[in-house]
Design a protein around this motif. Sequence first.
Motif, PDB file in Angstrom:
ATOM      1  N   LEU A   1      -1.263  17.346   3.240  1.00 12.34           N
ATOM      2  CA  LEU A   1      -1.686  18.624   3.804  1.00 12.34           C
ATOM      3  C   LEU A   1      -2.540  18.355   5.033  1.00 12.34           C
ATOM      4  CD1 LEU A   1      -2.626  20.670   0.606  1.00 12.34           C
ATOM      5  CD2 LEU A   1      -0.493  20.721   1.898  1.00 12.34           C
ATOM      6  N   TRP A   2      -2.157  18.939   6.136  1.00 11.90           N
ATOM      7  CA  TRP A   2      -2.922  18.784   7.383  1.00 11.90           C
ATOM      8  C   TRP A   2      -3.940  19.915   7.443  1.00 11.90           C
ATOM      9  CZ3 TRP A   2      -1.729  14.287   9.576  1.00 11.90           C
ATOM     10  CH2 TRP A   2      -2.327  13.964  10.801  1.00 11.90           C
ATOM     11  N   MET A   3      -5.229  19.560   7.398  1.00  9.38           N
ATOM     12  CA  MET A   3      -6.283  20.552   7.250  1.00  9.38           C
ATOM     13  C   MET A   3      -6.877  20.950   8.601  1.00  9.38           C
ATOM     14  SD  MET A   3      -6.322  20.745   3.914  1.00  9.38           S
ATOM     15  CE  MET A   3      -7.850  21.609   3.537  1.00  9.38           C
ATOM     16  N   GLY A   4      -7.225  22.216   8.718  1.00  9.37           N
ATOM     17  CA  GLY A   4      -7.996  22.730   9.835  1.00  9.37           C
ATOM     18  C   GLY A   4      -9.148  23.532   9.286  1.00  9.37           C
ATOM     19  N   GLY A   5     -10.302  23.465   9.947  1.00  9.12           N
ATOM     20  CA  GLY A   5     -11.459  24.218   9.463  1.00  9.12           C
ATOM     21  C   GLY A   5     -12.715  23.386   9.510  1.00  9.12           C
ATOM     22  N   SER A   6     -13.815  24.017   9.119  1.00  6.98           N
ATOM     23  CA  SER A   6     -15.115  23.353   9.219  1.00  6.98           C
ATOM     24  C   SER A   6     -16.028  23.805   8.095  1.00  6.98           C
ATOM     25  CB  SER A   6     -15.780  23.665  10.570  1.00  6.98           C
ATOM     26  OG  SER A   6     -15.010  23.161  11.625  1.00  6.98           O
ATOM     27  N   SER A   7     -15.821  23.284   6.913  1.00  6.60           N
ATOM     28  CA  SER A   7     -16.715  23.623   5.810  1.00  6.60           C
ATOM     29  C   SER A   7     -18.127  23.148   6.118  1.00  6.60           C
ATOM     30  CB  SER A   7     -16.214  22.972   4.524  1.00  6.60           C
ATOM     31  OG  SER A   7     -14.976  23.510   4.136  1.00  6.60           O
ATOM     32  N   GLY A   8     -19.099  24.023   5.883  1.00  2.82           N
ATOM     33  CA  GLY A   8     -20.491  23.663   6.102  1.00  2.82           C
ATOM     34  C   GLY A   8     -21.016  24.040   7.461  1.00  2.82           C
ATOM     35  N   LYS A   9     -20.156  24.506   8.383  1.00  2.00           N
ATOM     36  CA  LYS A   9     -20.623  24.919   9.697  1.00  2.00           C
ATOM     37  C   LYS A   9     -20.672  26.440   9.769  1.00  2.00           C
ATOM     38  CE  LYS A   9     -19.212  22.953  13.379  1.00  2.00           C
ATOM     39  NZ  LYS A   9     -18.366  22.419  14.469  1.00  2.00           N
ATOM     40  N   GLU A  10     -21.728  26.962  10.384  1.00  2.00           N
ATOM     41  CA  GLU A  10     -21.850  28.409  10.499  1.00  2.00           C
ATOM     42  C   GLU A  10     -20.847  28.986  11.486  1.00  2.00           C
ATOM     43  OE1 GLU A  10     -25.842  29.476  11.296  1.00  2.00           O
ATOM     44  OE2 GLU A  10     -26.617  28.700   9.405  1.00  2.00           O
ATOM     45  N   THR A  11     -20.488  28.214  12.503  1.00  2.00           N
ATOM     46  CA  THR A  11     -19.497  28.666  13.476  1.00  2.00           C
ATOM     47  C   THR A  11     -18.468  27.560  13.683  1.00  2.00           C
ATOM     48  OG1 THR A  11     -20.757  27.809  15.354  1.00  2.00           O
ATOM     49  CG2 THR A  11     -21.203  30.067  14.686  1.00  2.00           C
ATOM     50  N   VAL A  12     -17.295  27.956  14.169  1.00  2.00           N
ATOM     51  CA  VAL A  12     -16.245  26.978  14.455  1.00  2.00           C
ATOM     52  C   VAL A  12     -15.691  27.185  15.857  1.00  2.00           C
ATOM     53  CG1 VAL A  12     -15.549  26.624  12.062  1.00  2.00           C
ATOM     54  CG2 VAL A  12     -14.523  28.477  13.371  1.00  2.00           C
ATOM     55  N   ASP A  13     -16.458  27.862  16.733  1.00  2.00           N
ATOM     56  CA  ASP A  13     -15.934  28.159  18.055  1.00  2.00           C
ATOM     57  C   ASP A  13     -15.674  26.907  18.878  1.00  2.00           C
ATOM     58  OD1 ASP A  13     -18.534  27.478  19.319  1.00  2.00           O
ATOM     59  OD2 ASP A  13     -19.192  29.353  18.442  1.00  2.00           O
ATOM     60  N   ASP A  14     -16.324  25.790  18.529  1.00  2.00           N
ATOM     61  CA  ASP A  14     -16.069  24.550  19.263  1.00  2.00           C
ATOM     62  C   ASP A  14     -14.818  23.834  18.763  1.00  2.00           C
ATOM     63  OD1 ASP A  14     -17.184  23.938  16.828  1.00  2.00           O
ATOM     64  OD2 ASP A  14     -18.493  22.358  17.588  1.00  2.00           O
ATOM     65  N   GLU A  15     -14.151  24.405  17.743  1.00  2.00           N
ATOM     66  CA  GLU A  15     -12.900  23.832  17.261  1.00  2.00           C
ATOM     67  C   GLU A  15     -11.697  24.718  17.577  1.00  2.00           C
ATOM     68  OE1 GLU A  15     -13.233  22.849  13.160  1.00  2.00           O
ATOM     69  OE2 GLU A  15     -14.680  21.254  13.514  1.00  2.00           O
ATOM     70  N   TRP A  16     -11.942  25.940  18.019  1.00  2.00           N
ATOM     71  CA  TRP A  16     -10.835  26.796  18.438  1.00  2.00           C
ATOM     72  C   TRP A  16     -10.144  26.169  19.641  1.00  2.00           C
ATOM     73  CZ3 TRP A  16     -14.354  31.715  18.317  1.00  2.00           C
ATOM     74  CH2 TRP A  16     -14.553  32.093  16.990  1.00  2.00           C
ATOM     75  N   GLY A  17      -8.843  26.327  19.703  1.00  2.00           N
ATOM     76  CA  GLY A  17      -8.052  25.688  20.749  1.00  2.00           C
ATOM     77  C   GLY A  17      -7.241  24.525  20.227  1.00  2.00           C
ATOM     78  N   TRP A  18      -7.533  24.080  18.995  1.00  2.00           N
ATOM     79  CA  TRP A  18      -6.790  22.991  18.353  1.00  2.00           C
ATOM     80  C   TRP A  18      -5.312  23.361  18.256  1.00  2.00           C
ATOM     81  CZ3 TRP A  18      -4.188  23.551  13.636  1.00  2.00           C
ATOM     82  CH2 TRP A  18      -3.755  22.371  13.013  1.00  2.00           C
ATOM     83  N   GLU A  19      -4.429  22.377  18.487  1.00  2.00           N
ATOM     84  CA  GLU A  19      -2.980  22.611  18.449  1.00  2.00           C
ATOM     85  C   GLU A  19      -2.276  21.590  17.565  1.00  2.00           C
ATOM     86  OE1 GLU A  19      -0.575  23.945  21.972  1.00  2.00           O
ATOM     87  OE2 GLU A  19      -2.427  23.437  23.028  1.00  2.00           O
ATOM     88  N   LEU A  20      -1.245  22.073  16.901  1.00  2.00           N
ATOM     89  CA  LEU A  20      -0.386  21.233  16.070  1.00  2.00           C
ATOM     90  C   LEU A  20       1.048  21.716  16.240  1.00  2.00           C
ATOM     91  CD1 LEU A  20      -0.271  19.084  13.625  1.00  2.00           C
ATOM     92  CD2 LEU A  20      -0.061  21.132  12.200  1.00  2.00           C
TER      93      LEU A  20
END
Length: 283
Positions: free
Chosen positions: A128-147
């Motif tokens: 399973l290829w995971m996306g997300g950020s458990s434990g972070k209040e925001t994930v705006d620095d990870e938006w834009g990720w591509e697969l």
Amino acid sequence: MLYRFCFLLLLCLAGFSLQAQTILEGRVLNSQTKEPVPFATLGVPGRGIGTVADEQGRYLLRLPTLQDTLIVSCVGFDRQVIVPDALAAGQREFQLAPQEQALREVKVERRRVHEGLLGRNKEKADVLWMGGSSGKETVDDEWGWELGTVLRPTRRSYLEEFHLFLSANTYEHLRFRLNLYALEQGRPGRMLLSQDIQLVLSHQQRGWQTVDLRPYELLLEAQQPVVATIQWLQSEKTNPWDKYFAIPVTRQPKQTMVERENSQAIWTVHPLQPSLYFTVLTE
């Protein structure tokens, strides 16, 4: 004792890094209409630094320094290159010029066409290829990720529907963009779409998700490989400790799957294939 000293040193360095971080806030606008450009991407070339603007073109971008060039882009617009001097001078509003359509639209004539598919239509996979950020209040620095994956149509193919399988999704709101690129030197190259095609999920939707592509009248030519990707644009969840989604991925001999951290990061290629595909009509 040595372990504690190293741990404290790391905490100090992390604190210094956070203090040195520069936060940019502004908007991305259409240069002709002065209206917002929804979900425009911002990224530093060759680095895992970037974000995505919201529906109103507003963005928040965290940069280590103001010494990097910034690329602002969106489907259907010419990208804008922002040099470090402009950022240092306080430029925070970026304007993008609309561009002409790159992938030819066609009228589908239902003559001697056959149903088919491009991609992988299986739910089960090796990992399973995971996306997300458990434990972070925001994930705006990870938006834009591509697969995505390389597709090699053997015949002219009219794109009917796009399908993506999510084996897990804890988000109340999750948004992706469908991107199509020409395959150049084994990696995504020239962007082919000029229309913004999105997949929006709510209430932790899982399983097969579908986008109807018939209104866009898109055609892939025979023997011209392309790369289809999903790009993470937005997500919402109140609990910061449980935020992720997962896409099944299977191993295979060929280098088929592509991935990058944001809109300007370096592409990586893997001997894998994700569970995403198109239903098509082929001549």
